[in-house]
Scaffold this active site. Structure first.
Site, PDB file in Angstrom:
ATOM      1  N   ARG A 157      55.492  40.923  34.889  1.00  0.00           N
ATOM      2  CA  ARG A 157      54.371  40.171  34.310  1.00  0.00           C
ATOM      3  C   ARG A 157      54.201  40.554  32.845  1.00  0.00           C
ATOM      4  NH1 ARG A 157      48.737  41.988  34.165  1.00  0.00           N
ATOM      5  NH2 ARG A 157      47.346  40.256  33.622  1.00  0.00           N
ATOM      6  N   ARG A 165      34.278  36.550  24.037  1.00  0.00           N
ATOM      7  CA  ARG A 165      34.339  37.962  23.630  1.00  0.00           C
ATOM      8  C   ARG A 165      33.360  38.228  22.490  1.00  0.00           C
ATOM      9  NH1 ARG A 165      38.409  41.436  25.265  1.00  0.00           N
ATOM     10  NH2 ARG A 165      40.050  40.497  26.545  1.00  0.00           N
ATOM     11  N   LYS A 182      44.791  31.612  38.670  1.00  0.00           N
ATOM     12  CA  LYS A 182      44.067  32.875  38.770  1.00  0.00           C
ATOM     13  C   LYS A 182      42.598  32.573  39.096  1.00  0.00           C
ATOM     14  CE  LYS A 182      44.769  36.207  35.864  1.00  0.00           C
ATOM     15  NZ  LYS A 182      44.848  36.929  34.557  1.00  0.00           N
ATOM     16  N   THR A 234      44.861  43.726  40.516  1.00  0.00           N
ATOM     17  CA  THR A 234      43.840  44.532  39.838  1.00  0.00           C
ATOM     18  C   THR A 234      43.333  45.701  40.677  1.00  0.00           C
ATOM     19  OG1 THR A 234      43.052  42.421  38.906  1.00  0.00           O
ATOM     20  CG2 THR A 234      41.891  44.418  38.267  1.00  0.00           C
TER      21      THR A 234
END
Length: 476
Positions: free
Chosen positions: A36, A77, A225, A283
């Site tokens: 990945r 962000r 995802k 994760t």
């Protein structure tokens, strides 16, 4: 016949700890199936270089791993800070939409830039905002077109460019950003096998991304995802539209209540099994091993739970990008998955729904292999669908081999539970193709003389090609 050591696949994220040729070779030798590349941190030049070296090393070792580009997707962000700022419970913060001077404080109120100028349109007083992956909780007290004023709910330190989460709130962010398009074009240039689309919210996002790939002549597959509540709400449609699913438990655990996360994971795996689509658990699997040579007991149980739920893949992130023990992490996943699979009953999954006659024959072939014991299943495929269905049946303990003559497909098949893929030219005569495949398996010590192989394949009968289930004994 050697029974498979492990049928659950392993994905490793490449970073500073694993980008050298020596480390890439070690990962491939240890059995990593997919590499990945995370576009949240990568440059285009690095992507070109690392992709080229992965391909070269894989070919040299005769085990070509797939490459998955994880595109960044839409995200909010905070802005750049020259120095971290210390926040105290009760402090007021203004989330503003223009760059701020240093220090970012006006009349005792912190001025924090965010990169989404429509933030105020989605928030009302009483909403929660989470900064830095949930470590800094804020309460919205006032909104206006120029700012969102929040109160800090606990002492914390805010660093530069931290992630902003809005739990349970839908935003107007685009499904694919301009950065995603530019990054994806580099991945297409490097012939990446998969693209993972971050923050997939609905099936339309998948369709849009697939159209972009098709327009740019890429046959890569799209992994959705799941990272927020909107994606969870549209799970069935997303799985149907995508080629696979990644349960990204980092952001998902922030956007959804903690106690919902195991339920979402189990439900997601079940939906993917029913639809014959590969599913990745990602994760924090071995997070402590970023700094520790051994995992916590809870992490071992977490990985074991993913194997028990019959996920196709388990994925390492920080463990192999910046961790001190990347190879040991891969070895640990292998140890856990191998042991748990040994304890699973040798029965077929009843979840998957099979409709085509050839797919239904596949169930019979897999059942025959299990009943006979120590028997492999072999399929030939040009679309990958038959191999995906075979993996979704989960014939635990049976070696599963898939042969294709489509370059690139053999790498994409590495994502599927249990499948060991091979690229080989097919003959116009089905029998010659079968013999060539068996010779290849013998040459790599996958099967031996007198071993049994069950296969679903074409045969010629009275000049016509018909489907068949065959039981062959290796006599080479």
């Amino acid at each position: 016949m050697k029974t498979p050591d492990r049928q659950t696949k392993i994905i490793a994220t490449i970073g500073p700890a694993t980008e050298s040729d020596e480390m890439l070779a070690s990962l491939i030798k240890e059995g990593v199936d997919v590499m990945r590349l995370n576009m949240a941190h990568a440059t285009h030049d690095w992507i070109r270089d690392i992709s080229k070296r992965i391909r070269k090393i894989g070919q040299k070792l005769n085990r070509d791993p797939a490459i998955l580009m994880d595109v960044k997707g839409p995200e909010i962000r905070t802005g750049y800070l020259h120095n971290p700022i210390d926040l105290t419970r009760g402090d007021l913060i203004d989330l503003v939409f223009t760059a701020q001077p240093e220090p970012p404080k006006l009349e005792d109120i912190w001025q924090i830039e965010v990169n989404y100028d429509k933030l105020h349109e989605h928030l009302t007083p009483g909403n929660n905002v989470l900064l830095d992956n949930g470590l800094i909780p804020l309460l919205v007290v006032e909104t206006s077109p120029k700012r969102v004023r929040c109160r800090v709910l606990q002492d914390a330190q805010l660093k530069s460019r931290r992630h902003v989460n809005l739990p349970g709130i839908e935003t107007g962010l685009p499904s694919i950003t301009e950065k995603d398009r530019l990054d994806t074009l580099v991945g297409i240039e490097c012939e990446h096998d998969f693209f993972a689309l971050s923050f997939t919210r609905d099936a339309d996002a998948i369709d849009l991304f697939k159209s972009f790939l098709k327009d740019n002549k890429s046959s890569a597959q799209v992994i959705a995802k799941i990272e927020d509540q909107q994606g969870v709400s549209n799970l069935e449609d997303i799985v149907s539209a995508a080629d696979g699913l990644m349960i990204a438990r980092g952001d998902l655990g922030i956007e959804c209540p903690f106690e919902e996360l195991p339920i979402i994971q189990r439900k997601s795996v079940g939906i993917c099994l029913a639809k014959g689509k590969p599913v990745i658990i990602a994760t924090h699997l071995l997070e402590s091993m970023i700094e520790s040579p051994v995992p916590t007991r809870a992490e071992i149980s977490d990985v074991a739970n993913a194997i028990n739920e019959e996920a196709d893949c388990v994925m390492l992130s920080g463990e192999t990008t910046t961790g001190l023990y990347p190879i040991e992490c891969v070895q640990m996943l292998k140890r856990i998955s191998t042991r748990i699979e040994q304890d699973l009953p040798p029965v077929l999954s009843e979840s998957i729904r099979l409709f085509r006659p050839k797919a239904k024959m596949l169930r019979s072939a897999a059942l025959l292999a299990l009943r006979m014991g120590n028997t492999a299943v072999l399929v030939f495929t040009r679309s990958g669908d038959l191999a995906a269905k075979l993996g979704a049946l989960r014939p635990n303990g049976a070696p599963l081999f898939a042969f294709t003559d489509i370059p690139g497909l053999h790498r994409r098949l590495r994502l599927i539970w249990g499948i060991e893929p091979y690229l080989m030219d097919f003959s116009e005569d089905p029998e010659l193709t079968i013999q060539d495949a068996i010779k290849r398996l013998v040459s790599e010590s996958r099967v031996e003389k007198d071993d049994q192989i069950v296969m679903v394949t074409n045969v010629l009968a009275d000049g016509k090609v018909v489907e068949s289930i065959q039981l062959r004994e290796v006599d080479i």
